[in-house]
Design an enzyme around this catalytic site. Structure first.
Site, PDB file in Angstrom:
ATOM      1  N   ARG A 238       0.937  -1.106   0.018  1.00  0.00           N
ATOM      2  CA  ARG A 238      -0.002   0.193   0.000  1.00  0.00           C
ATOM      3  C   ARG A 238       0.987   1.246  -0.034  1.00  0.00           C
ATOM      4  O   ARG A 238       1.563   1.571   0.788  1.00  0.00           O
ATOM      5  CB  ARG A 238      -0.875  -0.117   1.278  1.00  0.00           C
ATOM      6  CG  ARG A 238      -1.592  -1.229   1.610  1.00  0.00           C
ATOM      7  CD  ARG A 238      -3.240  -1.115   1.038  1.00  0.00           C
ATOM      8  NE  ARG A 238      -3.822  -2.246   0.834  1.00  0.00           N
ATOM      9  CZ  ARG A 238      -4.854  -2.503   1.688  1.00  0.00           C
ATOM     10  NH1 ARG A 238      -5.116  -1.709   2.342  1.00  0.00           N
ATOM     11  NH2 ARG A 238      -5.387  -3.793   1.600  1.00  0.00           N
ATOM     12  N   GLU A 240       0.890   4.074   1.259  1.00  0.00           N
ATOM     13  CA  GLU A 240       0.433   4.786   2.031  1.00  0.00           C
ATOM     14  C   GLU A 240       1.055   6.245   2.287  1.00  0.00           C
ATOM     15  O   GLU A 240       2.110   6.469   2.014  1.00  0.00           O
ATOM     16  CB  GLU A 240       0.394   4.273   3.625  1.00  0.00           C
ATOM     17  CG  GLU A 240      -0.282   3.102   3.915  1.00  0.00           C
ATOM     18  CD  GLU A 240      -1.797   3.108   3.766  1.00  0.00           C
ATOM     19  OE1 GLU A 240      -2.325   3.988   3.887  1.00  0.00           O
ATOM     20  OE2 GLU A 240      -2.300   1.938   3.933  1.00  0.00           O
ATOM     21  N   ARG A 246       0.154   2.924  12.747  1.00  0.00           N
ATOM     22  CA  ARG A 246      -0.495   1.395  12.299  1.00  0.00           C
ATOM     23  C   ARG A 246      -0.426   1.004  10.843  1.00  0.00           C
ATOM     24  O   ARG A 246      -1.095   0.233  10.376  1.00  0.00           O
ATOM     25  CB  ARG A 246      -1.810   1.098  13.092  1.00  0.00           C
ATOM     26  CG  ARG A 246      -2.805   2.436  12.445  1.00  0.00           C
ATOM     27  CD  ARG A 246      -4.014   2.343  13.346  1.00  0.00           C
ATOM     28  NE  ARG A 246      -5.154   3.079  12.781  1.00  0.00           N
ATOM     29  CZ  ARG A 246      -6.268   2.622  12.396  1.00  0.00           C
ATOM     30  NH1 ARG A 246      -6.721   1.580  12.526  1.00  0.00           N
ATOM     31  NH2 ARG A 246      -7.038   3.563  11.746  1.00  0.00           N
ATOM     32  N   HIS A 247       0.166   1.938  10.160  1.00  0.00           N
ATOM     33  CA  HIS A 247       0.254   1.823   8.640  1.00  0.00           C
ATOM     34  C   HIS A 247       1.535   1.763   8.214  1.00  0.00           C
ATOM     35  O   HIS A 247       2.674   2.195   8.337  1.00  0.00           O
ATOM     36  CB  HIS A 247      -0.389   3.032   7.849  1.00  0.00           C
ATOM     37  CG  HIS A 247      -1.768   3.170   8.179  1.00  0.00           C
ATOM     38  ND1 HIS A 247      -2.625   4.005   8.844  1.00  0.00           N
ATOM     39  CD2 HIS A 247      -2.998   2.453   7.588  1.00  0.00           C
ATOM     40  CE1 HIS A 247      -3.783   3.710   8.985  1.00  0.00           C
ATOM     41  NE2 HIS A 247      -3.998   2.958   8.021  1.00  0.00           N
ATOM     42  N   GLU A 389      -8.588  -1.596  14.161  1.00  0.00           N
ATOM     43  CA  GLU A 389      -8.996  -2.702  13.367  1.00  0.00           C
ATOM     44  C   GLU A 389      -7.967  -3.704  13.095  1.00  0.00           C
ATOM     45  O   GLU A 389      -6.768  -3.114  12.707  1.00  0.00           O
ATOM     46  CB  GLU A 389      -9.525  -1.768  11.863  1.00  0.00           C
ATOM     47  CG  GLU A 389      -9.695  -2.792  10.953  1.00  0.00           C
ATOM     48  CD  GLU A 389      -9.758  -2.209   9.646  1.00  0.00           C
ATOM     49  OE1 GLU A 389      -9.998  -0.908   9.418  1.00  0.00           O
ATOM     50  OE2 GLU A 389      -9.341  -2.759   8.492  1.00  0.00           O
ATOM     51  N   SER A 392     -10.868  -6.765   7.935  1.00  0.00           N
ATOM     52  CA  SER A 392     -12.081  -6.150   7.448  1.00  0.00           C
ATOM     53  C   SER A 392     -12.334  -7.388   6.525  1.00  0.00           C
ATOM     54  O   SER A 392     -11.673  -7.958   6.222  1.00  0.00           O
ATOM     55  CB  SER A 392     -12.034  -4.869   6.749  1.00  0.00           C
ATOM     56  OG  SER A 392     -11.385  -5.100   5.495  1.00  0.00           O
ATOM     57  N   ARG A 440      -0.647  -6.209  12.628  1.00  0.00           N
ATOM     58  CA  ARG A 440      -1.407  -5.619  13.517  1.00  0.00           C
ATOM     59  C   ARG A 440      -2.066  -6.516  14.372  1.00  0.00           C
ATOM     60  O   ARG A 440      -2.181  -6.346  15.685  1.00  0.00           O
ATOM     61  CB  ARG A 440      -2.757  -5.116  12.831  1.00  0.00           C
ATOM     62  CG  ARG A 440      -2.362  -3.941  12.058  1.00  0.00           C
ATOM     63  CD  ARG A 440      -3.686  -2.880  11.953  1.00  0.00           C
ATOM     64  NE  ARG A 440      -3.323  -1.695  11.114  1.00  0.00           N
ATOM     65  CZ  ARG A 440      -4.442  -1.176  10.282  1.00  0.00           C
ATOM     66  NH1 ARG A 440      -5.705  -1.420  10.493  1.00  0.00           N
ATOM     67  NH2 ARG A 440      -3.789  -0.215   9.541  1.00  0.00           N
TER      68      ARG A 440
HETATM   69  O1  4AD Z   1      -9.134  -3.047   5.244  1.00  0.00           O
HETATM   70  P1  4AD Z   1      -8.361  -3.653   4.342  1.00  0.00           P
HETATM   71  O2  4AD Z   1      -7.732  -2.767   3.401  1.00  0.00           O
HETATM   72  O3  4AD Z   1      -9.314  -4.938   3.475  1.00  0.00           O
HETATM   73  C1  4AD Z   1      -8.787  -5.526   2.446  1.00  0.00           C
HETATM   74  O4  4AD Z   1      -7.860  -5.567   1.758  1.00  0.00           O
HETATM   75  C2  4AD Z   1      -9.799  -6.539   1.764  1.00  0.00           C
HETATM   76  N1  4AD Z   1      -9.415  -7.137   0.604  1.00  0.00           N
HETATM   77  C3  4AD Z   1      -9.971  -7.465   3.045  1.00  0.00           C
HETATM   78  C4  4AD Z   1     -11.164  -8.224   2.882  1.00  0.00           C
HETATM   79  O5  4AD Z   1     -11.102  -9.502   2.265  1.00  0.00           O
HETATM   80  N2  4AD Z   1     -12.327  -7.767   2.698  1.00  0.00           N
HETATM   81  O6  4AD Z   1      -7.073  -4.610   4.838  1.00  0.00           O
HETATM   82  C5  4AD Z   1      -7.296  -5.794   5.551  1.00  0.00           C
HETATM   83  C6  4AD Z   1      -6.391  -5.502   7.143  1.00  0.00           C
HETATM   84  C7  4AD Z   1      -6.711  -4.616   7.793  1.00  0.00           C
HETATM   85  O7  4AD Z   1      -7.883  -4.577   8.688  1.00  0.00           O
HETATM   86  C8  4AD Z   1      -5.395  -4.341   8.670  1.00  0.00           C
HETATM   87  O8  4AD Z   1      -5.405  -5.324   9.462  1.00  0.00           O
HETATM   88  C9  4AD Z   1      -4.596  -4.638   7.575  1.00  0.00           C
HETATM   89  O9  4AD Z   1      -5.102  -5.468   6.399  1.00  0.00           O
HETATM   90  N3  4AD Z   1      -4.023  -3.549   6.969  1.00  0.00           N
HETATM   91  C10 4AD Z   1      -2.684  -2.774   7.179  1.00  0.00           C
HETATM   92  N4  4AD Z   1      -1.778  -3.261   7.947  1.00  0.00           N
HETATM   93  C11 4AD Z   1      -0.671  -2.492   7.811  1.00  0.00           C
HETATM   94  N5  4AD Z   1      -0.392  -1.406   7.244  1.00  0.00           N
HETATM   95  C12 4AD Z   1      -1.303  -1.146   6.320  1.00  0.00           C
HETATM   96  N6  4AD Z   1      -1.215   0.087   5.729  1.00  0.00           N
HETATM   97  C13 4AD Z   1      -2.615  -1.727   6.318  1.00  0.00           C
HETATM   98  N7  4AD Z   1      -3.624  -1.462   5.669  1.00  0.00           N
HETATM   99  C14 4AD Z   1      -4.613  -2.579   6.016  1.00  0.00           C
END
Ligand code: 4AD
Length: 466
Positions: A238, A240, A246-247, A389, A392, A440
């Site tokens: 990502r 970001e 947490r990212h 979180e 998701s 996380r």
């Molecule tokens: O919420 P996210 O973006 O959901 C998805 O990627 C969906 N495709 C998942 C699905 O099956 N619906 O990312 C899922 C999880 C988040 O809850 C978080 O724990 C982690 O990935 N996450 C990160 N962890 C660290 N750094 C980041 N930038 C993150 N972005 C998401």
């Protein structure tokens, strides 16, 4: 050959026997020209080794050599295990080793950028030292990450990454026992899956491409392909922009996708049983690791229920409203509101772990299934640990026409995802799934305050090295 003994297994039963050990010289403390104490460390175990001049095997040169060793040099010691007169403070092993031979295998530079003992101290030790006027050096997060191989040697870090390994292992083991198949999907992909600009763009032999933002579209295609239940452990990228606790720009995604027979709560049931099993396992089998983390970063054990609490998004909104926090019932919760809701849930239900479901459709990705009874909401959920979180998930749209409509409504050029949408034209079962961020999970289970502590070599908007 010789019998090597691991420092962690030196105990009173070995008293009187000669052992051969290897480790890092953590401290070197000469008490006189005749005697020097060494604390030698291997993994998370430490043992005190004593060199005293004697006629048989320890010469004055040997004591001088030991005194001149640099910290963290790798040394081999042959010696006799003995029970000390006074109990030893500050080592994990309760016996000591009377050194008869000493070899330096590899010398560390004399001035290390991080002193491991400083890096391992708790905030409480620093506060105490301030009161007594003792000078202790705090090691900042950036210094730790710049010299990660040194920072990794602290007991808390050794424990953290062992726990991370267990989390991943339980994830696989549990899902395999539930009939899931582990898959691998490409990380070089033509476009984004979660929407937004947060992708790392690259050139794929002249074609525009990017690093996968999640395995989302491919894990769904595996369901279309007849696998029924799949999971993946893999890197997620990502781009970001925001620099937060947490990212990360690269993290490990634990992903699940499965057929649904009647209701997307079947997906929540998997989350529920998987995480209760995982937390139980960590508490029962990782006591040493959790203690090591606790000594440096004290935390309260995670509270979770046998059957995970489930609240609707609107119930959450109501709880927040009653506590004086106004949030949009058709919008998303911001980080602060999530944290606050976590506190409210803890007070009311005595749990740090819960599922919030039925999110507004507008805040979920295009592939999310709408609620049958109210299209302003969706068959989706987030899972929280200590108000943050970690997961998701949702039911997905398995109807190609509706999927096309939703993609268009979300501003996606459907031509770019035509093979994905077509996958649902060849007979595709209702399905859903979720994604978990590994770093996380570990961060929040142990109540660590920064995701960089649970990533071995973190990648964030400002860090690509080491
Ligand atoms: O919420 P996210 O973006 O959901 C998805 O990627 C969906 N495709 C998942 C699905 O099956 N619906 O990312 C899922 C999880 C988040 O809850 C978080 O724990 C982690 O990935 N996450 C990160 N962890 C660290 N750094 C980041 N930038 C993150 N972005 C998401």
């Amino acid at each position: 050959g010789r019998r090597w003994t691991e420092i962690g297994s030196l105990d009173i039963e070995l008293a009187g026997s000669t052992v051969l050990i290897r480790g890092a010289a953590q401290t070197i403390r000469p008490v006189s020209k005749k005697m020097v104490f060494l604390v030698v460390r291997h993994y998370v175990s430490t043992v005190q080794c004593v060199l005293v001049i004697n006629k048989e095997c320890v010469s004055p040169q040997m004591v001088k050599f030991a005194t001149g060793l640099s910290k963290e040099s790798i040394i081999d010691i042959e010696g006799v295990v003995s029970i000390p007169k006074d109990p030893i403070k500050g080592t994990t092993q309760q016996v000591e080793v009377q050194v008869t031979k000493l070899f330096c295998v590899n010398r560390a530079v004399p001035n290390l950028p991080i002193n491991i003992e400083d890096a391992a101290r708790s905030e409480m030790e620093f506060e105490k030292a301030e009161q007594t006027g003792e000078q202790l050096v705090r090691v900042g997060q950036d210094t730790r990450l710049n010299y990660r191989v040194l920072d990794m040697r602290t007991p808390a870090n050794q424990a953290t990454f062992r726990i991370q390994c267990h989390v991943e292992n339980i994830f696989r083991r549990f899902l395999l026992s539930e009939g899931f198949v582990g898959i691998h999907t490409p990380k070089l992909v033509p476009g984004s899956s979660e929407g937004g600009a947060a992708v790392f763009k690259l050139d794929y032999k002249g074609q525009p491409a990017c690093l996968a933002q999640s395995p989302q579209l491919y894990k769904q295609m595996a369901i279309c392909g007849g696998f029924g239940r799949v999971f993946e452990v893999g890197s997620v990228f990502r781009a970001e922009d925001s620099y937060t606790h947490r990212h990360l720009c690269e993290f490990v995604g634990l992903d699940v996708e499965m057929e649904i027979k009647e209701h997307y709560f079947e997906v929540c049931d998997i989350v529920d049983r998987l995480f209760v099993a995982m937390f139980d396992y960590l508490n029962e089998n990782c006591k040493k690791e959790l203690d090591a983390i606790n000594r440096q970063y004290p935390f309260e054990p995670l509270k979770y229920l046998r059957k995970t609490l489930r609240l609707t998004f609107l119930e959450g909104v109501k709880m927040l409203k009653e506590a004086g926090v106004e949030v949009d019932p058709f919008g998303d919760l911001n980080t602060e509101a999530e944290k606050k809701l976590g506190q409210l849930v803890r007070e009311k239900y005595d749990t740090d772990f819960y599922i919030l479901y039925r999110y507004p459709l507008a805040v979920r990705p295009f592939y999310t299934m709408l609620c049958y009874d109210d299209p302003a909401y969706s068959n989706s959920f987030d899972v929280f640990v200590r108000g943050e979180e970690i997961i998701s998930g949702a039911q997905r749209i398995h109807l190609p026409e509706l999927l096309t409509k939703r993609a268009e409504a979300c501003g996606i050029d459907v031509k770019t995802i035509s093979t994905y949408i077509d996958s649902f034209r060849y007979g595709a079962p209702p399905h859903g799934g979720f994604g978990v961020g590994l770093e996380r999970v570990v961060m929040l289970f142990c109540a660590l305050n920064n995701i960089r502590k649970t990533s071995l070599f973190p990648r964030d908007p400002q860090r690509l090295v080491p």
